[in-house]
Design an enzyme around this catalytic site. Structure first.
Site, mmCIF file in Angstrom:
data_model
loop_
_atom_site.group_PDB
_atom_site.id
_atom_site.type_symbol
_atom_site.label_atom_id
_atom_site.label_comp_id
_atom_site.label_asym_id
_atom_site.label_seq_id
_atom_site.Cartn_x
_atom_site.Cartn_y
_atom_site.Cartn_z
ATOM 1 N N GLU A 1 4.913 9.540 1.927
ATOM 2 C CA GLU A 1 4.392 8.412 2.716
ATOM 3 C C GLU A 1 4.829 8.462 4.168
ATOM 4 O OE1 GLU A 1 3.900 4.695 0.244
ATOM 5 O OE2 GLU A 1 5.965 5.206 -0.216
ATOM 6 N N HIS B 1 -0.704 -5.778 1.491
ATOM 7 C CA HIS B 1 -0.499 -5.871 0.044
ATOM 8 C C HIS B 1 -1.262 -7.023 -0.594
ATOM 9 C CE1 HIS B 1 2.606 -2.854 0.825
ATOM 10 N NE2 HIS B 1 2.132 -2.406 -0.308
ATOM 11 N N CYS C 1 -2.441 8.127 -4.176
ATOM 12 C CA CYS C 1 -2.551 6.815 -4.818
ATOM 13 C C CYS C 1 -2.771 5.695 -3.808
ATOM 14 C CB CYS C 1 -1.314 6.530 -5.669
ATOM 15 S SG CYS C 1 0.206 6.520 -4.723
ATOM 16 N N ASP D 1 0.611 4.122 3.633
ATOM 17 C CA ASP D 1 1.746 4.234 4.549
ATOM 18 C C ASP D 1 1.676 5.520 5.362
ATOM 19 O OD1 ASP D 1 3.341 1.922 4.409
ATOM 20 O OD2 ASP D 1 3.850 2.447 2.359
HETATM 21 C C1 PEP Z 1 0.731 3.718 -0.103
HETATM 22 O O1 PEP Z 1 1.497 3.499 0.829
HETATM 23 O O2 PEP Z 1 -0.336 4.368 0.004
HETATM 24 C C2 PEP Z 1 1.031 3.188 -1.442
HETATM 25 C C3 PEP Z 1 0.304 3.533 -2.473
HETATM 26 O O3 PEP Z 1 2.066 2.293 -1.559
HETATM 27 P P1 PEP Z 1 1.950 0.758 -1.042
HETATM 28 O O4 PEP Z 1 0.508 0.512 -0.669
HETATM 29 O O5 PEP Z 1 2.413 -0.110 -2.134
HETATM 30 O O6 PEP Z 1 2.849 0.747 0.149
HETATM 31 MG MG MG Z 2 3.481 2.715 0.397
#
Ligand code: PEP
Ligand code: MG
Length: 592
Positions: free
Chosen positions: A439, A197, A510, A463
């Protein structure tokens, strides 16, 4: 005085956020609070003791507030750790020792930190595991009191005096979110992966970054010249003058290329044969909505709202959330914004919510599981999103769903909130669409069931890849195996798209995969309707979509699905797409 030039130090890590940074190095010391020692004048001793007592009182008030919130929400048992922390503040020994030190003319911050370090060291040595684990509480208390003792001077990070390249062992998402963008030219960390992140926030904020550069802290010292190449993952310290000048020129060329891409802002993301793709932006902080608009996004496809909960001492109130969400919805209207409800847990922890240590946090108490088990906190957020929906086109989605039961529980809460708001005569959008993220492999395999009860599916590939391949997204040693193009991932994507479409739902992606030009075309070929990417990647992905006919993308996707390994898919994408993509996407390392 001339100094003999040392050989440049060259490193290669994982390219985590594109861009080039050249400038002086700033080494981020791991210690969170850099407590300075200074003598106290004899006539200031009483004032310093009072100052210390004030910081303890303020910390006690913080803790009481958190404790009561947790007790109301999770029960007295869960609140007990805050009782223990409050007892530490009342420990007569603490007051006796720190006051004694202040009388010896040492400042409160240093006296307190030394006392807490001694307590932590004693706990480290005890046999009893339970007591040993209390060390985390000691450190929590220490941070809280130091925050009051040191005010805003808390982090070395916020004290950057000139534009610099940051070099750190690790930077968490909230660290990166709080960086002064004007003063950060690039960042390098020793650990982490492309989808950590911290890296995602760097991308969102346009900070060139390279992660997993082992051992660089040993060589880096403040003020050295540093180069960060976030396209290729190269880092250089003390480069030759000629190298530094080459990189500076490259940075100017890229800035110019980015300006040229502005021509695309007003253009839709449509393939040459007329297929419209919804191209939205990912944001982590409310103010980033401006970058989404500037990049020409069709909306925000992922607002990671959990950043609201991080790096602060108490829960954000409903009003505070309404203000932020409303600002985003209003700014984007009539374009939509998808509020992803808090995805706490994993690497995003808010200690005031009573998160406890987990051996496997990514398989633990995170996402929708965490939200459902904090119903008061979750309900407050849902209310805020509904209330913001009166001011634009808001949608909502839940992270980390793995079963229909979880979805139903969350939807029931939404219905209840909507009923409450209607009774209170609060304006909100009755038709607010609620979707889910796909996910987990279990969500992939029940996507048909989930699609019946949700309005859209948005695939969180970061994920989904980690859970499908059983590869930790943050582990730099596994980075070469963390593979978006492997057959297991591509089949999961295809299966999800088919399940969503069969139920009449749109399907988006996303995760970071969607931000890679070639991967984005592949996703379009797989039937994905919406892509949500970082503001930096957005114009590049738009340029790619506008260059490749949907019919070609579909043929490539079908061929990719028949490949036995990721390498073959990668070769296929290069072979078929490079002749079609604009030159700036093929060169410069900004594609896959
Ligand atoms: C993902 O897991 O692709 C996602 C968009 O959520 P995050 O990266 O915040 O876990
Ligand atoms: Mg995620």
């Amino acid at each position: 005085m001339s100094v003999a030039h040392r050989a440049p130090l060259k490193y290669t890590g994982i390219p985590a956020s594109p861009g080039i940074g050249v400038g002086p190095v700033f080494v981020v010391v791991a210690e969170e609070y850099k407590v300075r020692e200074f003598p106290i004048a004899p006539d200031r001793v009483d004032a310093e003791i009072a100052f210390f007592a004030g910081a303890i009182d303020a910390s006690r008030r913080d803790l009481a507030q958190i404790r009561n919130g947790i007790a109301a929400e999770l029960g007295e048992h869960e609140a007990a750790i805050y009782d223990a922390q409050m007892m530490m503040l009342d420990d007569p020994d603490l007051h006796r020792v720190v006051e004694g030190e202040i009388r010896n003319r040492r400042n409160a911050g240093i006296a307190f930190r030394d006392y807490m370090a001694a307590v932590a060291a004693r706990l480290e040595r005890v046999e009893d595991e339970y007591l040993r684990e209390r060390r985390a509480d000691v450190m929590d208390v220490e941070r809280r009191v130091l925050r009051h003792l040191m005010g805003d001077s808390r982090r070395g990070l916020t004290t950057l005096t000139q534009p610099s390249i940051l070099i750190a062992h690790e930077l968490g998402p909230s660290d990166v979110a709080l960086l002064d963008r004007e003063r950060v030219l690039g960042m390098v960390t020793e650990v982490g992966g492309r989808t950590s992140h911290g890296a995602i926030v760097a991308r969102g904020r346009g900070i060139p970054a390279v992660v997993a550069v082992r051992g660089i802290l040993q060589a880096a010292t403040a003020g050295m010249l540093g180069i960060v190449d976030g396209f290729l993952g190269h880092v250089e310290l003390e480069p030759e003058a000629e190298t530094a000048s080459r990189y500076r020129k490259r940075r100017s060329r890229i800035e110019k290329g980015t300006l040229d891409l502005r021509a695309l802002i007003e253009q839709p993301a449509v393939t040459p044969d007329g297929k419209k793709v919804e191209l939205a932006a990912n944001i982590e902080l409310p103010q980033e909505v401006e970058s989404a608009v500037a990049a020409g996004a069709d909306g925000v496809g992922l607002f990671r709202t959990e950043f609201f909960y991080l790096d602060r001492a108490e829960l954000p109130s409903e009003e505070e959330q309404v203000r932020a969400y409303r600002m985003v919805a209003e700014r984007l209207a009539p374009r939509p914004v998808i509020f992803r409800t808090m995805d706490l847990g994993g690497d995003k922890v808010a200690s005031y919510l009573g998160t406890t240590h987990e051996t496997n946090p990514f398989l633990g108490y995170r996402g929708i599981r965490f939200a459902l088990s904090h119903p008061e906190v979750f309900r407050t957020q849902i209310r805020a999103i509904y209330r913001a929906s009166a001011h634009g086109k808001a949608r909502m989605m839940f992270p980390m769903v793995s079963s229909v039961e979880e979805l139903r529980a969350a939807l029931a809460m939404c219905r209840q909130v909507a009923d409450d708001l209607a009774r209170e005569n609060q304006p909100f959008d009755r038709d607010l669409e609620i979707g889910i993220m796909i996910e987990t492999p279990s969500a992939v395999w029940v996507a048909d069931l989930l699609a019946r009860e949700s309005k859209f599916l948005s695939i969180g590939s970061n994920d989904l890849i980690q859970y499908t391949l059983a590869m930790d997204r943050d582990n730099e040693r596994l980075a070469y195996l963390y593979e978006p193009l492997g057959p297991a991932v591509l089949r999961s994507l295809r299966h999800t798209v088919e399940a969503g479409h069969a139920a009449g739902r749109w399907v988006g992606v996303c995760g970071e995969m969607a931000g890679d030009a070639r991967h984005a075309v592949l996703l379009v070929g797989l039937g994905v309707d919406e892509l949500s990417v970082s503001c930096f990647d957005l114009p590049r992905v738009k340029a790619a979509i506008r260059s490749v006919p949907a019919s070609t993308a579909i043929a490539i996707a079908n061929e990719a699905l028949a490949c036995e390994c990721a390498e073959a898919v990668r070769a296929l994408l290069h072979r078929e797409l490079d002749p079609l993509l604009p030159e700036f996407l093929v060169g410069d390392g900004s594609g896959s």
